[in-house]
Each structure stands twice: as structure tokens, then as C-alpha cells.
Design a protein around this motif. Structure first.
Motif, short mmCIF file in Angstrom:
data_model
loop_
_atom_site.label_atom_id
_atom_site.label_comp_id
_atom_site.label_asym_id
_atom_site.label_seq_id
_atom_site.Cartn_x
_atom_site.Cartn_y
_atom_site.Cartn_z
N CYS A 1 17.14 29.29 6.31
CA CYS A 1 16.22 30.64 6.33
C CYS A 1 16.63 31.13 4.85
N CYS B 1 17.06 34.05 4.28
CA CYS B 1 18.27 35.06 4.17
C CYS B 1 19.72 34.14 4.02
N CYS C 1 15.98 31.86 12.95
CA CYS C 1 16.30 33.18 12.50
C CYS C 1 15.07 33.89 12.27
N HIS C 2 14.60 34.05 10.89
CA HIS C 2 13.61 34.99 10.91
C HIS C 2 12.11 34.36 10.90
ZN LIG Z 1 16.88 34.69 8.36
#
Ligand SMILES: [Zn+2]
Lengths: 334, 218
Positions: B181, B183, B191-192
Motif C-alpha cells: 500500500c 502508506c 489496507c487502503h
Molecule cells: Zn494503506
């Protein structure tokens, strides 16, 4: 519908009381029966309206006339003594209430009488609220006139349609539920309505002496009565004049032959040599009701009366709004 | 506007009238490039008790079904104030813009929207009238509402996370489901990804506003 709650409750009470006393009909208790009957009968006052129906009458701007007597339309009273005759338009309504015979299978006649009385009272009160004139009672049914001197024909037609639609809803929904609960084949209505114009309706005293009534001699009164027999269960059938008088009604009318698939049912009356053909129409009273200002429609299609007086709502609970209201989380960003 | 669009709205308007029989007038508002459907909406509770009737106008842009449907209350039964989520003209704030924009992307159905958004909004107004509060609360006004939406509904914990997320979407970079991801925490799909998919459907205009807000530039 909350409008008829008290009538509903009274009939329910009659049914449970009548059943509780299994021995009720066998024991020799005319006094007890008399008491029971008059107790049930007094649940709903005769000569005044319960609050919600009174609210409806005031919304319609009508002061119901409880002083009328059958067979003597107040606008044509003078014909009784003068022996004269007069031409004047009228809307004729025949309401037949069928199926109460089944009540005798379960209940003592005094209970049946109380139930019939309550249903008839609901019918009479509904007609009075809309300014109707009860011309005659027959069996469980009613013969009602709408309109008269100084009353706009269009308004008379609308009031006839609104009152019969409302009463049919009561029978088809509220009473159905009650009768099914008790395992009784349900009762239903069949209604015929027609409008005779000024040239078509002769008012006069019919009969002899005290066996007489001021009544109408009109093709369209006869047709209303005849059309009632063509109505389906809980149906209303109207003649051409009704729907021609109020164009709005067109979208709620379709020729009876469309339902019966029998082309012979299209015309309720014809004089072929004069090229006169008069069509009878099924009236979609349910969807018509939904358009009326004093009716609210729920998402599930149930109807409610829109009272202006909030007192009658004391049983409502704001908690019952939560499951719907909580689906909304508003936001302001202007 | 094509006749195909006209046919669709007419069909859906007929469908609406079956459920809300007094929503019975359809006109065209050329200035707003929209149809206006107006009439009464009756509010009942789950017990079948009737509460209130509001006179409303539903504005359906010509881009229907891909549009944000607007609602105006014209019976003046709701006090015009920010607390009631209604402006001086009676325009109602039905929901956080992000949800309405995501619905626009997917396409809306007039009757479903009226049942799922408009009806509950007015039921909630009836509830507010009687209790002084909303059944499920309301979003704070303006950017604070957006901040709450990111935190409560998207699970975004702080401003940096929000800014990184929005900047990633605006950069139009591509990531595979199994890639790390943006991040740097775990696989994108774990995750996102869901956040990215939802916010993409909201559209860049709103995301730029959100970004400015999180950067304290509004
Ligand atoms: Zn993420």
C-alpha cells in the motif's frame, strides 16, 4: 383507519362478548340480551359524530344534518303536501352490504343486530359527513342521495365518490381483518352510483297516504341500482354522467366490460334506434382516495386520515419513528 | 436532453407515484438543467401511525440516473436554520456530499432514493420536532462534518493519513491488489484499497476540497 376505530372496537367487542357467552343464545335471558344490545349500541352515539369524523366534516366545511328522516329529502319536502312534481338533478347511490348472513352461524341474533347496527351506523355517518341524504335503508344496505338545491353538481358528485370510497376502504380493510380474526367469511360492499341531470330527474310523492315517500323517478336512479349488481366485491360502478361531470375521475374509471371480458357488460342501458348508449365503469376508489387532501398514504400502501386535531393521536409514540429516522444523518454545508 | 432520458424519467416518475401518490407534478427547470418533481410526502412511523405531510420539490438533473438529486421543502414546516440542516430557500441537506456523489457515480433510482434518503430525512425532522434531536445524530457543519465522516465511516485516524490518501488518489498512480500500500503498511488489498475505491467514486472536485480542508487551507 383511525377514522373508524370506535366502530371497529365496538364490532370487535360484540364478537368477543357474543363468543364468550357460549350459552348466551340458549339461556332464557331476553333482559340480558337487551342490556348487551343497548350497551353495544350506545358505544357510538347516533346523533353526533365521534371526534375524527367531526374533524373530517369540518375540513369539508359540512355541518351534518342529523335531523333528516328517510323518504323526505329536505330540499323537496314541500312536494309531500303539495302533491306537485319538480325536475332537479341528483346523484343516486346504492350501497349494498353483503355477507352478514354468515354472522348467524356464530352469534345470537342480538349480537348480529349489534354488529349490523354498527356497520350501518358507520355507513350512515360517513354519508352524513359528506353531506349525503339517506333516502332509504334496505336490509343492511342504503339508498343515499347527494346534491340538491344550491349544491354544485360537481361537488355533489365528488362527495358521493369520496364517501363511498372511504366506506369501502373501511369494509375492505378494517372489517376484513376483524372478520378474518373471528374466522367468519367476510362481509363486503357493492356500490352503484349515477348522476341524473335536471331534465332527467323528476321528484314527486310516491305511494299512498302515510305509506309514501318523496322520491325520484329517473332513469339514472334506476341505473345506479342496476349498476350496483354489476360491481365486483368491494367495488363501485358508476355511469357515464358521473365521470363526465368531474373530468378528474376519468383516470380512475374503466368500462366494466374490460374486467368481465364480456362485451355485453359495456352498456348498462341503450336505445339503439336513438343511438343512445350508456356505459358503466368500474371505479378505482382506492387510488382515488390516495389523491384526496384528507388522506395520507404510507409506503406500504395503507391509508390514514389526516386529522387537523392532534388530540386523537395520543397513542402514537415518537420511538416508532426511530427505525426510519436513524437511516438519515443530515449534514449542513451551505 | 434525449428522448431516451425523457423516457427513463417518465417511467421512474410513474414508479414513484405508485409509492408516493401525491408526488404528482413533473416540470422542467431549464435554468438548472433539471426536472422538478413536486407534491406531498406523507410520513408514517413503523407502527403505521401517520405523523406529518411535507410539500417538497425533488430536483432531478438531466444527467439522471448519474446525478445528485436535490430536495427543497416548500411547506415551511421546518424552521429555517443550520441546526435543521435546511437553508433559507428550504434546500435540504440530506447527507454528507461524499455519499451522494458516490451514488451519482453508481447511478440512482428515483423511487429508491426517495425511500432511502428523502423519506428518512423527513421522518428525522418529525423526530427532531418532538425530541429536539436527530435519531442517529447529525454531522457537524461544514468541514468538521467531513472530518467526522473520514474518521467514523472511513476509519481514517489522522490528518496525515487523510492527506496521503487523497494525494495518492489525485496522483492517479496505479497499484496492484497485492502491491504494498502507498502508506507502506501492508498489501494494498488489506489496507487502503476500499477507501481508495470509495473516494474515487466521489470525484476529484470534492477530494480537492477535502485536501484543502485537511491542510487547513479552507
Ligand atoms: Zn494503506
Amino acid at each position: 383507519m383511525s377514522l373508524y376505530k370506535s366502530y371497529y372496537n365496538t364490532i370487535q367487542k360484540a364478537m368477543t362478548q357474543g363468543k364468550m357467552n357460549e350459552s348466551y343464545s340458549s339461556f332464557d335471558g331476553l333482559t340480558a340480551k337487551r342490556m348487551m344490545y343497548s350497551e353495544l349500541k350506545s358505544e357510538i352515539p347516533e346523533n353526533e359524530l365521534l371526534p375524527e369524523l367531526a374533524d373530517l366534516a369540518s375540513q369539508l366545511g359540512i355541518v351534518p344534518n342529523f335531523n333528516q328522516s328517510t323518504g323526505l329529502h329536505p330540499h323537496f319536502e314541500s312536494l309531500k303536501t303539495s302533491g306537485d312534481m319538480e325536475y332537479h338533478y341528483i346523484v343516486s347511490v346504492f350501497i349494498d352490504i353483503k355477507g352478514s348472513t354468515n354472522l348467524f352461524k356464530k352469534y345470537d341474533p342480538s349480537i348480529v343486530a349489534a354488529i349490523q347496527n354498527t356497520i350501518q351506523k358507520a355507513a350512515i355517518h360517513t354519508c352524513l359527513v359528506f353531506g349525503g341524504y339517506i333516502h332509504r335503508l334496505h336490509g343492511d344496505g342504503l339508498f343515499v342521495y347527494f346534491g340538491g338545491k344550491g349544491i354544485d353538481k360537481k361537488i355533489a358528485v365528488q362527495r358521493a365518490m369520496q364517501s363511498t370510497s372511504l366506506f369501502t376502504y373501511f369494509v375492505k380493510n378494517d372489517l376484513k381483518e376483524l372478520f378474518e380474526e373471528q374466522g367468519i367469511e367476510r362481509i363486503n360492499t357493492r356500490i352503484g352510483i349515477d348522476l341524473g341531470h335536471d331534465d332527467d330527474v323528476l321528484w314527486l310523492l310516491a305511494g299512498i297516504g302515510e305509506i309514501s315517500e318523496v322520491t325520484t323517478c329517473s332513469l339514472h336512479t334506476s341505473l345506479a341500482s342496476k349498476m350496483q349488481t354489476y360491481a365486483e366485491t368491494n367495488g363501485i360502478v358508476v355511469g357515464d354522467h358521473i365521470k363526465d361531470q368531474v373530468p378528474l375521475l376519468n383516470q380512475f374509471s374503466s368500462p366494466v366490460c374490460n374486467r368481465t371480458n364480456n362485451p355485453n357488460d359495456r352498456y348498462i342501458f341503450e336505445i339503439p334506434e336513438n343511438n343512445f348508449r350508456y356505459t358503466q365503469h368500474d371505479f378505482d376508489w382506492f387510488n382515488y382516495l390516495k389523491t384526496l387532501p384528507f388522506i395520507a398514504t404510507a409506503i406500504d400502501g395503507k391509508l390514514a386520515f389526516k386529522a387537523t386535531n392532534p388530540v386523537v393521536y395520543n397513542n402514537r409514540s415518537v420511538q416508532n419513528l426511530i427505525p426510519i429516522a436513524e437511516k438519515s444523518k443530515p449534514y449542513f454545508n451551505f | 436532453m434525449t428522448s431516451r432520458k425523457e423516457k427513463l424519467i417518465d417511467k421512474d416518475f410513474r414508479e414513484l407515484k405508485k409509492v408516493f401518490p401525491k408526488m404528482n407534478t413533473k416540470t422542467i427547470n431549464q435554468a438548472n438543467n433539471a426536472w422538478l418533481i413536486s407534491g406531498d410526502i406523507d410520513i408514517f412511523d413503523v407502527n403505521g401511525d401517520y405523523w406529518e405531510t411535507y410539500e417538497i420539490k425533488i430536483q432531478v438533473p438531466f444527467t439522471y440516473p448519474h446525478c445528485v438529486i436535490g430536495v427543497q421543502e416548500t411547506s415551511q414546516k421546518i424552521e429555517r436554520s443550520e441546526d435543521r440542516h435546511i437553508d433559507n430557500l428550504g434546500i435540504c441537506c440530506l447527507d454528507i456530499s461524499h455519499k451522494l456523489l458516490a451514488m451519482k457515480m453508481k447511478g440512482v433510482n428515483l423511487t429508491d432514493f426517495t425511500k432511502s434518503k428523502i423519506y428518512p430525512y423527513f421522518a428525522n425532522q418529525v423526530f427532531f420536532d418532538r425530541t429536539g434531536k436527530y435519531a442517529a445524530g447529525d454531522y457537524p457543519h461544514r468541514f468538521d462534518g467531513i472530518r467526522q465522516f473520514y474518521s467514523e465511516e472511513l476509519g481514517i485516524e489522522n490528518e496525515k493519513e487523510a492527506i496521503d490518501l487523497i494525494q495518492f488518489i489525485l496522483s492517479k498512480e496505479k497499484l496492484g491488489r497485492n502491491d504494498l500500500c502507498f502508506c507502506g503498511d501492508k498489501k494494498f488489498k488489506d489496507c487502503h484499497l476500499a477507501n481508495v475505491e470509495f473516494l474515487r467514486s466521489v470525484g476529484e472536485n470534492q477530494l480537492r476540497i477535502d485536501l484543502a480542508g485537511f491542510k487547513n487551507e479552507l
